[in-house]
Design an enzyme around this catalytic site. Structure first.
Site, short mmCIF file in Angstrom:
data_model
loop_
_atom_site.label_atom_id
_atom_site.label_comp_id
_atom_site.label_asym_id
_atom_site.label_seq_id
_atom_site.Cartn_x
_atom_site.Cartn_y
_atom_site.Cartn_z
N SER A 127 -20.76 -5.92 -82.90
CA SER A 127 -21.64 -4.76 -82.76
C SER A 127 -22.82 -5.08 -81.87
O SER A 127 -23.32 -6.22 -81.86
CB SER A 127 -22.14 -4.37 -84.15
OG SER A 127 -23.23 -3.47 -84.05
N TYR A 151 -25.97 -6.92 -93.00
CA TYR A 151 -24.81 -6.39 -92.27
C TYR A 151 -24.73 -7.04 -90.89
O TYR A 151 -23.69 -7.56 -90.48
CB TYR A 151 -24.91 -4.86 -92.13
CG TYR A 151 -24.16 -4.33 -90.94
CD1 TYR A 151 -22.77 -4.24 -90.97
CD2 TYR A 151 -24.82 -3.98 -89.76
CE1 TYR A 151 -22.07 -3.80 -89.85
CE2 TYR A 151 -24.14 -3.55 -88.64
CZ TYR A 151 -22.77 -3.45 -88.69
OH TYR A 151 -22.08 -3.04 -87.58
N LYS A 155 -21.91 -9.79 -88.83
CA LYS A 155 -21.31 -9.69 -87.49
C LYS A 155 -21.64 -10.97 -86.69
O LYS A 155 -20.76 -11.54 -86.03
CB LYS A 155 -21.84 -8.46 -86.75
CG LYS A 155 -21.41 -7.13 -87.35
CD LYS A 155 -19.92 -6.92 -87.23
CE LYS A 155 -19.44 -5.63 -87.86
NZ LYS A 155 -17.98 -5.57 -88.02
C1 UD1 Z 1 -26.77 1.72 -86.59
C2 UD1 Z 1 -27.08 0.41 -87.23
C3 UD1 Z 1 -26.32 -0.68 -86.52
C4 UD1 Z 1 -24.83 -0.39 -86.60
C5 UD1 Z 1 -24.55 0.98 -86.05
C6 UD1 Z 1 -23.11 1.32 -86.37
C7 UD1 Z 1 -29.29 0.59 -88.19
C8 UD1 Z 1 -30.71 0.12 -88.12
N1 UD1 Z 1 -28.49 0.16 -87.20
O1 UD1 Z 1 -27.19 1.67 -85.22
O2 UD1 Z 1 -26.58 -1.91 -87.11
O3 UD1 Z 1 -24.12 -1.35 -85.88
O4 UD1 Z 1 -25.38 1.96 -86.66
O5 UD1 Z 1 -22.74 2.52 -85.80
O6 UD1 Z 1 -28.89 1.29 -89.11
N2 UD1 Z 1 -31.35 8.69 -86.20
C9 UD1 Z 1 -32.13 9.73 -86.62
N3 UD1 Z 1 -31.79 10.38 -87.78
C10 UD1 Z 1 -30.72 10.03 -88.54
C11 UD1 Z 1 -29.91 8.95 -88.11
C12 UD1 Z 1 -30.26 8.30 -86.93
O7 UD1 Z 1 -33.13 10.09 -85.96
O8 UD1 Z 1 -30.48 10.65 -89.59
C13 UD1 Z 1 -31.67 8.01 -84.91
C14 UD1 Z 1 -31.96 6.52 -85.07
O9 UD1 Z 1 -33.31 6.30 -85.32
C15 UD1 Z 1 -31.50 6.01 -83.68
C16 UD1 Z 1 -30.36 6.93 -83.30
O10 UD1 Z 1 -30.54 8.11 -84.09
O11 UD1 Z 1 -32.54 6.14 -82.74
C17 UD1 Z 1 -29.00 6.36 -83.59
O12 UD1 Z 1 -28.94 5.93 -84.95
P1 UD1 Z 1 -27.58 5.42 -85.64
O13 UD1 Z 1 -26.50 6.40 -85.38
O14 UD1 Z 1 -27.89 5.09 -87.05
O15 UD1 Z 1 -27.21 4.13 -84.81
P2 UD1 Z 1 -28.05 2.78 -84.56
O16 UD1 Z 1 -29.37 2.82 -85.21
O17 UD1 Z 1 -28.03 2.52 -83.10
#
Ligand code: UD1
Length: 344
Positions: A127, A151, A155
């Site tokens: 990842s 997690y 990885k």
């Molecule tokens: C997350 C995980 C990462 C994992 C990946 C798997 C965390 C900190 N990181 O990555 O370890 O490998 O998923 O797919 O959890 N966001 C919102 N609202 C939400 C959800 C997300 O604003 O309800 C934003 C987050 O702040 C981020 C973006 O959307 O900026 C993407 O988030 P997400 O889909 O959770 O992915 P990652 O954080 O990149």
């Protein structure tokens, strides 16, 4: 070829299994169905038509060594694609031992059984989480790696384990794929992502707001130093990602491959607000937003350098965010409750 796919009933796994079948391979899936549904396997089989008969499924937990031994004794595999694992960051902080047990012990058992049966070709799901908060972007495979939660550490440790294993025995061929942010669904809308409980990731959450299962999306942080203040990520269509695995498998037959790592991303950064707006356009649904604080552990901007994969795997993502959102909505609108119908 006959490919063993661990975690093949899950989101990325099921899409990869379908692409393998369509490419003419035989596929054996093992999955403990912990965070996945056997319905996904049935649907992949249907989508594959005639080729669906080349898919078999075994409900096995990788830590069950005797069961895995029995499977390897019963048939020969050309390679293994190893997806199976737990992946919720928050849960891993609460239950670290569960994560280490599941992800690390599961992988060790798998590697031991593979070695014992002379199958030493592996593609592993790593990842972009190993880049943490990168000092600069795009992230190249040479960047320093680390982890900020259990997690992520699983990885990281598995990557290191694979490098050590290769050093100890050069007959292994291992490709570590660092995924960026997989979204979207198969164009049929028949398979897609179906997380249990409250989704941790952005697009499954957006999707559940669109179908009326949740009221609003909480945006984690609008004060980042990005174009609109929200986090920027490299979203990649899950079908492109699945195709990346076929490219990696093909690469395993290259005699020069030992233990290699590749980013699978698009190389483009998209903010949370841009993603929401693309989804609104694709779905015709308004996604109400609640602006909130940053999520602990989140990075500001993460996207991939894709040169290495393009050059060495001859693979490049084809789809953009509009297609990702179109296909995500197609899946969501046809399956608002995922694989299981809601209980009325
Ligand atoms: C997350 C995980 C990462 C994992 C990946 C798997 C965390 C900190 N990181 O990555 O370890 O490998 O998923 O797919 O959890 N966001 C919102 N609202 C939400 C959800 C997300 O604003 O309800 C934003 C987050 O702040 C981020 C973006 O959307 O900026 C993407 O988030 P997400 O889909 O959770 O992915 P990652 O954080 O990149």
């Amino acid at each position: 070829m006959t490919i063993l796919v661990t975690g093949g009933a899950g989101y990325i796994g099921s899409h990869t299994v379908l692409q393998l079948l369509m490419g003419g391979d035989k596929v054996v899936v093992v999955d403990n169905l912990d965070n996945s549904s056997e319905t996904a396997i049935k649907r992949v089989q249907e989508l594959a038509g005639e080729r669906g008969k080349n898919l078999t499924f075994h409900k096995i937990d990788l830590r069950d060594k005797p069961a895995l031994e029995k499977l390897f004794a019963s048939q020969k595999f050309n390679a293994v694609i190893h997806f199976a694992g737990l992946k919720a960051v928050g849960e891993s902080v609460q239950k670290p031992l569960m994560y280490y047990d599941n992800n690390l012990v599961g992988t060790i058992v798998l590697l031991e059984v593979m070695a014992a049966h002379g199958c030493k070709n592996l593609v592993f799901s790593s990842s972009a989480t190993v880049y943490g908060w990168p000092k600069k972007v795009p992230c190249t495979e040479e960047f320093p790696i680390g982890a900020t939660n259990p997690y992520g550490r699983t990885k990281l440790f598995i990557e290191e384990m694979c490098r050590d294993l290769y050093q100890s025995d050069k007959t292994w061929k291992i490709i570590l794929l660092r995924y960026f942010n997989p979204v979207g669904a198969h164009q049929s809308g028949y398979i897609g992502e179906d997380p249990r409980g409250i989704p941790n990731n952005l697009m499954p959450f957006v999707q559940q707001v669109a179908v009326g299962r949740r009221n609003a999306l909480t945006v984690f942080g609008s004060d980042y130093g990005t174009k609109d203040g929200t986090g920027v990520r490299d979203y990649i269509h899950v079908v492109d990602l699945a195709d990346g695995h076929l490219a990696a498998l093909a690469k395993l037959s290259d005699p020069s491959v030992g233990c290699e790592v590749y980013n699978l991303g698009t190389g483009k950064g998209t903010s949370v607000l841009e993603m929401v707006s693309a989804f609104e356009k694709a779905s015709g649904k308004k996604i109400p937003l609640v602006m909130a604080a940053r999520r602990p552990g989140d990075a500001e901007t993460v996207y991939a350098e894709t040169d290495k994969a393009e050059r060495e795997l001859k693979w490049k993502a084809k789809y953009g965010v509009d297609e990702m959102c179109r296909d995500q909505w197609n899946w969501a609108s046809k399956n608002p409750y995922g694989y299981e119908a809601p209980t009325k």
